[in-house]
Motif scaffolding. Structure first.
Motif: not given
Length: 204
Positions: A32-38, A156-172
């Protein structure tokens, strides 16, 4: 009618270990990393809900369902392993992102996240065994239900907080993570298929 703390603890810990919330984070991000935040937030709670529904169904009537369809745990393991292997190959070959762009209606929260990654053969078998050991005690059934719910809250908590990691990882970073997750998923898939074959051989 008393609430069985031992059954609750055993069920919750067993499911958390099998579902492995930290281990699901790389796979979740790669899908889901390349999908929208929503979409990512939606998938973070949809996948555990799907898993909760599937596991609850098998907790209530798992043995009856498998007996009626003449399906054994080895068959579930084999089917889950093959499905995971297909997903792993997509991640390793870099085709999952193209499919997502071609079809935005594909909901990875249902398959493979909800099942078989979360509600997989291991979790289903563990719940069926737990229910069979309660021997009709209401307190035991309540403890199992609470254990299932707590395990899914942790996921659920693990997956919800993991979405914040995407901002650090970027596309690459997400692309690299997808390759690693694909390799791990392939290993899990092969293990499930091997266990399935051993199970069939033992019952032959």
């Amino acid at each position: 009618m008393y609430f069985d703390i031992a059954v609750f603890t055993t069920t919750a810990i067993t499911l958390i270990v099998i579902m492995d919330p930290p281990g699901q984070i790389p796979v979740f991000l790669s899908l889901v990393g390349k999908r929208s935040p929503e979409y990512r937030r939606k998938a973070a709670w949809q996948a555990p809900l799907v898993s909760l529904f599937v596991i609850s169904i098998f907790a209530i009537g798992g043995r009856a369902i498998l007996a009626y369809l003449h399906i054994g745990i080895p068959a579930l393991q084999g089917a889950g392993g093959l499905l995971l292997l297909l997903v792993a190959l997509q991640l390793l070959m870099g085709t999952s992102g193209q499919k997502q762009e071609a079809d935005e209606d594909v909901n990875v929260a249902l398959v493979p996240l909800g099942t078989p990654l979360l509600a997989g053969p291991g979790a289903i078998a563990a719940v069926i065994v737990a229910v069979s050991q309660v021997h009709g005690e209401i307190g035991g059934y309540l403890a199992i239900a609470a254990g299932i719910l707590v395990a899914h809250i942790v996921v659920t908590l693990a997956l919800l907080f993991s979405t914040n990691i995407i901002n650090v990882l970027k596309v690459s970073g997400i692309t690299l993570l997808a390759k690693i997750a694909g390799l791990l998923l392939a290993a899990i898939a092969v293990e499930l298929i091997a266990t399935s074959v051993i199970g069939f051989a033992a019952t032959a």
